[in-house]
Each structure stands twice: as structure tokens, then as C-alpha cells.
Design a protein around this motif. Structure first.
Motif, mmCIF file in Angstrom:
data_model
loop_
_atom_site.group_PDB
_atom_site.id
_atom_site.type_symbol
_atom_site.label_atom_id
_atom_site.label_comp_id
_atom_site.label_asym_id
_atom_site.label_seq_id
_atom_site.Cartn_x
_atom_site.Cartn_y
_atom_site.Cartn_z
ATOM 1 N N ILE A 253 15.360 117.843 34.317
ATOM 2 C CA ILE A 253 15.379 119.037 34.953
ATOM 3 C C ILE A 253 14.453 119.699 33.745
ATOM 4 O O ILE A 253 13.645 120.725 34.020
ATOM 5 C CB ILE A 253 16.566 119.767 34.842
ATOM 6 N N HIS A 254 14.425 119.260 32.623
ATOM 7 C CA HIS A 254 13.735 120.002 31.415
ATOM 8 C C HIS A 254 12.844 119.332 30.662
ATOM 9 O O HIS A 254 13.341 117.887 30.575
ATOM 10 C CB HIS A 254 14.648 120.914 30.481
ATOM 11 N N SER B 238 3.752 112.170 42.449
ATOM 12 C CA SER B 238 3.778 113.635 42.493
ATOM 13 C C SER B 238 3.669 114.326 41.229
ATOM 14 O O SER B 238 4.730 114.796 40.647
ATOM 15 C CB SER B 238 5.159 113.862 43.063
ATOM 16 N N PRO B 239 2.514 114.590 40.575
ATOM 17 C CA PRO B 239 2.312 115.443 39.084
ATOM 18 C C PRO B 239 3.106 116.609 39.118
ATOM 19 O O PRO B 239 3.655 117.146 38.179
ATOM 20 C CB PRO B 239 0.877 115.447 39.224
ATOM 21 N N HIS B 240 3.031 117.501 40.310
ATOM 22 C CA HIS B 240 3.494 118.970 40.145
ATOM 23 C C HIS B 240 4.940 118.944 40.096
ATOM 24 O O HIS B 240 5.714 119.727 39.440
ATOM 25 C CB HIS B 240 3.069 119.505 41.395
ATOM 26 N N SER C 178 6.672 126.294 34.421
ATOM 27 C CA SER C 178 6.219 127.287 33.493
ATOM 28 C C SER C 178 4.700 126.938 32.899
ATOM 29 O O SER C 178 4.065 127.796 32.466
ATOM 30 C CB SER C 178 7.102 127.927 32.432
ATOM 31 N N ASP C 179 4.571 125.624 32.436
ATOM 32 C CA ASP C 179 3.795 125.142 31.707
ATOM 33 C C ASP C 179 3.226 123.920 32.270
ATOM 34 O O ASP C 179 3.762 123.252 33.337
ATOM 35 C CB ASP C 179 3.704 125.077 30.453
#
Length: 294
Positions: free
Chosen positions: A26-27, A9-11, A17-18
Motif C-alpha cells: 500500500i505504501h 503496470s507501472p502506474h 502522490s509521487d
């Protein structure tokens, strides 16, 4: 796992945001930190031929490099580069005899200080020339405001993790000026000052200096037990905290490993320092001569 979720699942594996990769985290910065640690771990296994895990280490090293680059975390990339420089430094230090080690250490310290001065003076113009964000993603104006708060509570600070809370009006002053709710100062040393003031920071710096010295002693006197990697890991975390805040984070695996390394240094350094070293060449010659005379 991050590469796996990116394939499925690439998305979900990208930042909203990028297009930079965050994987199972998460980040993206968190992915970069752990990818940096994976690169160091895989390199350590590659160095140790006795484990027989070279293929596995190479696969993990490749995965770590891919995640590190895809995350785009400059903090993690700089920390990884620093780790490889430190591998060379500690390896040279361990092979250098006697007083020459002092010269090596002084040269390394001078080079590190010089590099920090160059970054302080020329990093912003260099980023502007390249068309990059000269504020380090908003860190520079944030640090200026945080430094003022540190000066207002210089001695004891605000208390452990008491500053970056919605109940603290000083935090809202900073958030209103920078127009985003920073979760921390993006600098572990500044957050330590916010929490504990100059008194707590002084104690923390003394602990760090003692740990670095003990780690270097262990590497020089007892290198066969892999102290090289704990030394490199410890300094790498210090480098990460220049632009991120990892010190004293609750339930954080990286900080737990960092404190574990410091505890290991403090436990084993006294034992190694009192252990009798190998006999010198002169004492061996004297013993041989006495035996011949007898």
C-alpha cells in the motif's frame, strides 16, 4: 513480485502522490522495510557456502537493492546500512577473546550514542542546507505533540492501540494541528509509551536489553548456528522503529519475526551458557604432562 507488477503496470506500482515505487504494498515504506529484510536474507545466504544457492541469493539481493532504492524509504536505507555495520561488529565481537570484548562493546555503544547526539543536533540544519524536508516528512512536529500526550499519561498510557482511534479526542487534537491523520506516531518507542506508559515501556526495554545480551552471548559461544543474522535483524528492527512504528502491530510479519528472534534467544541462551566450554590450553598441557609422568 513488486518488480513484476512494476513491469506489467507501472502506474499501480508507484505512489499516487509521487513517482516512488510501492510495488505490491500500500505504501512505499512497507516496500522499503521488506526490501531491507530481503537484502539481509540474501546476504546471509551468500555468506553460507554450504547451501549452494549463491546465484539465487545474488538475484534476490539485486532485486532487494533495486526495490530499496526505488522505494525512497530513508528508514529502510538507514536500517540496511546499520545492518552491514552490525555484521562487522558481531563478527569482530565473536573473534575477540576474553575481556577485549568489553572494550569492543563499550566502543560500539559510545559510537552509537555519539551518532544519535550528532543526528539530534545537526540533522535538521543538514537537511535544510541540502534543501530537503527538515521535518522528516512531518515527523518532527508530530513527535512534539505526541511527547506532550505521553507526559499527560506517563504512568500507564492510554491502553493498547487506544490512542490513534477516531474515538479518542486527544488524537483529534494532534490531527487538527498537523493537518493530516497520522495512523501512528512514526516512532515505535513513542507508540509503546502511548499504549503502556512508563511501566510497560520499562518492562519492554528490559526484555530488549536481555535479548541483545543473550544474542551476543550466543554469537560468541555458538556462532556455527547462525546467531549472527538474528542479532543483526533484532538491532535492525530497533533502528527502524526510530522513525517508524512496528512494535506490537497486530498481524505484522516483521514484528512476528522480531518476537520470534527474542524467544529463540531466551530459549537457547541458558542452554549454551551451561554447556561446558572447550578445555583451555593450560589444562591440556597439564593433562599431557601427567600422562608423560605416568
Amino acid at each position: 513480485l513488486s518488480l513484476g507488477i512494476f513491469a506489467v503496470s507501472p502506474h499501480l506500482a508507484r505512489m499516487p502522490s509521487d513517482d516512488q515505487m510501492r510495488g505490491i504494498f500500500i505504501h512505499k515504506n512497507s516496500l522499503g522495510w521488506y526490501a531491507s529484510l530481503m537484502v539481509l536474507l540474501a546476504t546471509a545466504v551468500l555468506f553460507d557456502s554450504t547451501l549452494g544457492l549463491r546465484r539465487t541469493a545474488f538475484a534476490l539481493l539485486s532485486a532487494g537493492v533495486v526495490c530499496l532504492v526505488a522505494s525512497g524509504s530513508m528508514t529502510a536505507i538507514i536500517a540496511t546500512i546499520s545492518a552491514y555495520c552490525l555484521i562487522g561488529f558481531y563478527s569482530i565481537l565473536q573473534r575477540t577473546p576474553g575481556m577485549s570484548r568489553i572494550v569492543i562493546v563499550l566502543l560500539f555503544v559510545q559510537m552509537s550514542v555519539g551518532l544519535l547526539i550528532l543526528l539530534h543536533e545537526f540533522l535538521v540544519p543538514f537537511l535544510e542546507a541540502l534543501g530537503k524536508d527538515a521535518t522528516l516528512t512531518g515527523r518532527v512536529p508530530l513527535w512534539e505533540l505526541v511527547d506532550r500526550q505521553i507526559a499527560d499519561h506517563l504512568v500507564l498510557g492510554f491502553g493498547y492501540q487506544a490512542f490513534w482511534t477516531e474515538a479518542n479526542p486527544e488524537a483529534w487534537v494532534i490531527w487538527s494541528k498537523i493537518q493530516w491523520m497520522a495512523p501512528h506516531a512514526h516512532n515505535g518507542f513513542r507508540d509503546t509509551m502511548l499504549s503502556f506508559g512508563i511501566i510497560g515501556m520499562s518492562l519492554f526495554v528490559l526484555i530488549l536489553l536481555r535479548a541483545v545480551r543473550q544474542g551476543a552471548v550466543l554469537q560468541c559461544r555458538d556462532p556455527q548456528y547462525g546467531w549472527l543474522w538474528l542479532n543483526v535483524f533484532t538491532i535492525m528492527i530497533l533502528v527502524m522503529n526510530l522513525t517508524e512504528s512496528i512494535f506490537f502491530v497486530q498481524n505484522d510479519a516483521i514484528f512476528i519475526l522480531f518476537t520470534t528472534a527474542i524467544i529463540m534467544f531466551s530459549l537457547y541462551a541458558p542452554v549454551v551458557s551451561t554447556r561446558p566450554g572447550p578445555p583451555s590450553r593450560r589444562s591440556l598441557c597439564s593433562t599431557a604432562a601427567e600422562l608423560q609422568i605416568r
